[in-house]
Write a protein that holds these residues in place. Structure first.
Motif, mmCIF file in Angstrom:
data_model
loop_
_atom_site.group_PDB
_atom_site.id
_atom_site.type_symbol
_atom_site.label_atom_id
_atom_site.label_comp_id
_atom_site.label_asym_id
_atom_site.label_seq_id
_atom_site.Cartn_x
_atom_site.Cartn_y
_atom_site.Cartn_z
ATOM 1 N N THR A 96 0.839 -1.195 0.000
ATOM 2 C CA THR A 96 0.000 0.000 0.000
ATOM 3 C C THR A 96 0.876 1.249 0.000
ATOM 4 O OG1 THR A 96 -1.589 -1.246 1.283
ATOM 5 C CG2 THR A 96 -1.917 1.127 1.187
ATOM 6 N N PHE A 97 1.938 1.194 0.802
ATOM 7 C CA PHE A 97 2.899 2.305 0.828
ATOM 8 C C PHE A 97 3.494 2.522 -0.567
ATOM 9 C CE2 PHE A 97 7.556 3.213 1.548
ATOM 10 C CZ PHE A 97 7.412 4.572 1.752
ATOM 11 N N GLU A 100 0.998 4.157 -2.815
ATOM 12 C CA GLU A 100 0.839 5.586 -2.528
ATOM 13 C C GLU A 100 2.009 6.384 -3.100
ATOM 14 O OE1 GLU A 100 0.404 5.782 1.698
ATOM 15 O OE2 GLU A 100 -1.701 5.183 1.637
ATOM 16 N N LEU A 101 3.221 5.835 -2.932
ATOM 17 C CA LEU A 101 4.400 6.529 -3.456
ATOM 18 C C LEU A 101 4.340 6.646 -4.968
ATOM 19 C CD1 LEU A 101 7.734 5.409 -1.788
ATOM 20 C CD2 LEU A 101 6.649 7.622 -1.722
ATOM 21 N N SER A 103 1.793 7.097 -6.620
ATOM 22 C CA SER A 103 0.579 7.873 -6.899
ATOM 23 C C SER A 103 -0.486 7.073 -7.636
ATOM 24 C CB SER A 103 0.853 9.159 -7.682
ATOM 25 O OG SER A 103 2.143 9.607 -7.569
ATOM 26 N N LYS A 106 -6.331 6.694 -5.147
ATOM 27 C CA LYS A 106 -6.684 6.141 -3.829
ATOM 28 C C LYS A 106 -7.677 4.985 -3.898
ATOM 29 C CE LYS A 106 -5.821 8.514 0.361
ATOM 30 N NZ LYS A 106 -5.545 9.932 0.525
ATOM 31 N N ILE A 109 -6.104 1.600 -4.999
ATOM 32 C CA ILE A 109 -4.968 1.008 -4.278
ATOM 33 C C ILE A 109 -5.307 -0.375 -3.746
ATOM 34 C CG2 ILE A 109 -3.555 1.200 -2.199
ATOM 35 C CD1 ILE A 109 -3.314 4.151 -2.716
ATOM 36 N N ASN A 110 -6.423 -0.486 -3.031
ATOM 37 C CA ASN A 110 -6.756 -1.759 -2.406
ATOM 38 C C ASN A 110 -6.879 -2.881 -3.417
ATOM 39 O OD1 ASN A 110 -6.839 -2.256 0.309
ATOM 40 N ND2 ASN A 110 -8.589 -0.885 0.606
ATOM 41 N N SER B 2 3.372 12.613 1.688
ATOM 42 C CA SER B 2 2.504 12.166 2.778
ATOM 43 C C SER B 2 2.649 10.660 3.002
ATOM 44 C CB SER B 2 1.053 12.529 2.476
ATOM 45 O OG SER B 2 0.580 11.741 1.422
ATOM 46 N N ALA B 3 2.928 9.902 1.916
ATOM 47 C CA ALA B 3 3.105 8.461 2.082
ATOM 48 C C ALA B 3 4.334 8.175 2.952
ATOM 49 C CB ALA B 3 3.249 7.784 0.725
ATOM 50 N N LYS B 6 3.614 9.193 6.597
ATOM 51 C CA LYS B 6 2.783 8.229 7.335
ATOM 52 C C LYS B 6 3.594 6.987 7.706
ATOM 53 C CE LYS B 6 -0.763 8.060 4.485
ATOM 54 N NZ LYS B 6 -1.942 7.544 3.821
ATOM 55 N N ARG B 7 4.381 6.511 6.730
ATOM 56 C CA ARG B 7 5.152 5.302 6.985
ATOM 57 C C ARG B 7 6.164 5.511 8.106
ATOM 58 N NH1 ARG B 7 8.666 1.689 7.118
ATOM 59 N NH2 ARG B 7 10.273 3.220 7.510
#
Lengths: 330, 288
Positions: A96-97, A100-101, A103, A106, A109-110, B2-3, B6-7
């Motif tokens: 998930t990280f 997000e990195l 982009s 949202k 992602i899952n 922000s990623a 958060k991490r």
């Protein structure tokens, strides 16, 4: 599409990559082959923007990796030699990280994390800490990280290292299934692996590109005129006498006979086909031939030929006794 | 950004470091608060806080030691630096995560002035300004620690070196008093400083031209005023170096009850410089 032009990387006085140029087309699987320390990892690290280059240019889909690093890196998924894992996270958190990195939107992602976990088969491990996973699973989490966002170009540095045979087959199949939609570049020093999955092979040695082509092309280029034969005899002298009657032979190596059979390797002058002449000579000498075939050239021997150091070649040459010399000695 | 933020923040609380940092700082603030404010009855929390500065000198390196060094050791920097994010964003994400952890004990200690007010007469403005000053000081300390962590793969080295640097900064004012004040000594001092700068520049750029120009210009700038008017150099080195006495700003807040904006700006600008240097130090590794 990746274009690498006259790439040079120097560490102090040591040249790790020396004037390397190649182009990787879309949708294919490219294999980087080379012995340890050939510059495979360095080249990959430069292509992904982790390392700077001394001179030359790397274009990823037209974006220069040093001028527009973020655009270029957006097209790339990279699994380094050592998977870059945060061991205090679970695979799910980690992926998930990564999403997000990169982009990834949202709401996707899952779904994407689920899909990729299924693809590399780590779904059942998703909630364990990465530090408690075995090497094989870690490698797969690393691979999953490279696939996140489904980038056009996927670069894998020795993706099957540390996996058990079953896992290796799974990962190979996975990589094969990526072709078409993605361009895959992988490095390996395992020849059979490259031979099996790659459409195109780039052989690197001492930082230089020494050969490239499809596995078939490379084999054809290196087609050998050496003939292997098995004769039903234990008498090396008789064999040598027969061989002397065949014109156009350069050298022959006889192995010690086993169970009344002797394996002989005959190297002709130039690339002449001497199979028929050999057959007739042995028939004339009343020595039965049990087998006669052109030497099988595997990618392995191409690789060894291309990357061999001088000393290695010398040892090989010494092992094969020249036919003429034998004659002089008598 | 922000990623990464958060991490990082999560990682401080997945491991013990975040809790240990907060606990250590809170325990000492609590002890000083209990003795100075509760027991003795001194009505200023600001001065209690100033006594705990030395705790921050030793606790902040705990927080910052792993920030860059661990990534490098574990090879995870290879992920961050090949992803479509800028190095600056990655480093700012880490920086603000550390600042968040740093701010937690300060946020909790915001209760202390209220406790004082409940028990009698307090000066909340002075106390909260002092907490703000400590927050700004945190920006500086964390930036320095992060920069040092980016120079090494070893967390231990990062922690020890950061403690040493922060301790020197803490003692700076007293140390500066030992610098000789005669004009000749000042000139020599300036030349030594110039030497250090030129060496650092040479190490970074390896350019003879740039280093040579800076060395020549610096030498002229140092020697000419000395030849023109010696008295200019009387104690100048002490004054110049005295600028970095970071403890001055804190004592302005906590002892003299002065809101020292210049001091806060100094903290923040030097902090920004160190964040910038961290980015440069990470970028430089690509090219070495």
């Amino acid at each position: 599409m990746i274009e690498v032009k006259n790439l040079v990387k120097q560490y102090g006085d040591h040249t790790a990559v020396d004037d390397l140029s190649f182009t990787v087309g879309e949708g294919q699987i490219y294999g980087f082959l080379g012995p340890n320390g050939a510059g495979k990892s360095t080249t990959m690290n430069i292509m992904t923007g982790f390392l700077g280059l001394t001179s030359g240019q790397v274009l990823i889909n037209g974006h220069d990796i040093t001028e527009e690093p973020e655009e270029a890196r957006r097209c790339i998924g990279y699994l380094p030699e050592q998977p870059p894992l945060y061991t205090d996270m679970t695979p799910r958190e980690y992926l998930t990280f990564a999403a997000e990195l990169k982009s990834v939107p949202k709401d996707e992602i899952n779904g994407q994390v689920e899909e990729i976990m299924k693809l590399v088969r780590i779904t059942e491990m998703q909630d364990r800490l990465i530090k408690n996973l075995s090497k094989g699973y870690r490698q797969r989490v690393g691979l999953a990280q490279a696939l996140i966002g489904f980038p056009e170009i996927i670069i894998l540095d020795e993706p099957t290292v540390g996996l058990d045979p079953k896992q290796i087959i799974e990962i190979r199949d996975l990589i094969k299934s990526l072709a078409g939609k993605h361009t895959v570049i992988l490095s390996s020093h395992i020849l059979s692996e490259v031979q099996e999955i790659c459409d195109h092979i780039l052989i690197i040695h001492h930082g230089k590109l020494i050969a490239d082509g499809t596995p078939r092309e490379l084999e054809q280029r290196m087609r050998s005129s050496v003939v292997e034969l098995t004769a039903k005899t234990e008498d090396e002298e008789a064999v040598r006498a027969i061989l002397r009657t065949v014109p156009g032979l350069k050298s022959a190596a006889c192995q010690r006979p086993k169970n009344g059979e002797m394996l002989i390797r005959v190297t002709p002058e130039q690339d002449a086909d001497v199979r028929e002449a050999l057959f007739r000579a042995f028939a004339g000498g009343d020595v039965p031939l049990l087998m006669l075939r052109p030497e099988n050239v595997s990618l392995e021997s191409i690789f060894i030929q291309l990357t061999a150091d001088r000393t290695y070649k010398w040892v090989r040459r010494k092992r094969a006794k020249p036919v003429e010399k034998e004659a002089e000695a008598e | 950004m922000s990623a990464v933020y958060k991490r990082e923040l999560k990682s401080y609380f997945n491991s013990m470091i975040g809790y240990v940092f907060i606990a250590v700082v809170m325990v000492f603030i609590g002890i000083y608060f209990m003795i100075v404010n509760m027991n003795v009855g001194f009505p200023y929390f600001a001065s209690t806080l100033s006594s705990t500065l030395i705790i921050f000198v030793f606790a902040v390196p705990l927080l910052t030691m792993k920030s860059m060094a661990e990534e490098r050791k574990a090879g995870t920097d290879q992920m961050l630096l090949t992803y479509p994010v800028s190095t600056t964003a990655v480093i700012l994400g880490k920086y603000f995560a550390m600042m968040t952890v740093y701010a937690i004990p300060l946020a909790i200690s915001c209760l202390c002035p209220i406790v004082i007010l409940i028990g009698g007469v307090g000066s909340p403005l002075i106390d909260y300004s002092a907490i703000l000053a400590f927050l700004c000081l945190g920006f500086l300390f964390v930036a320095i620690g992060m920069f040092i962590s980016s120079l090494t793969e070893s967390q231990i080295i990062a922690a020890v070196a950061s403690m040493a640097v922060l301790l020197v900064l803490f003692l700076w004012k007293s140390l500066v008093n030992y610098i000789p004040t005669t004009p000749a000594a000042t000139l020599i001092g300036f030349l030594v400083l110039l030497g250090i700068i030129v060496l650092a520049l040479w190490h970074i750029t390896k350019s003879r031209l740039v280093t040579g120009i800076v060395a020549a210009a610096g030498a002229v700038a140092a020697v000419v005023p000395y030849l023109v008017d010696r008295t200019l150099y009387d104690g100048l080195l002490q004054r110049v170096l005295g600028v970095f006495a970071i403890y001055d700003t804190i004592s302005n807040f906590t002892s003299y009850y002065v809101f020292d904006i210049a001091g806060l700006l100094l903290y923040l600008s030097v902090a920004a410089l160190f964040v910038f240097l961290t980015v440069q130090s990470v970028q430089k590794r690509r090219w070495s």
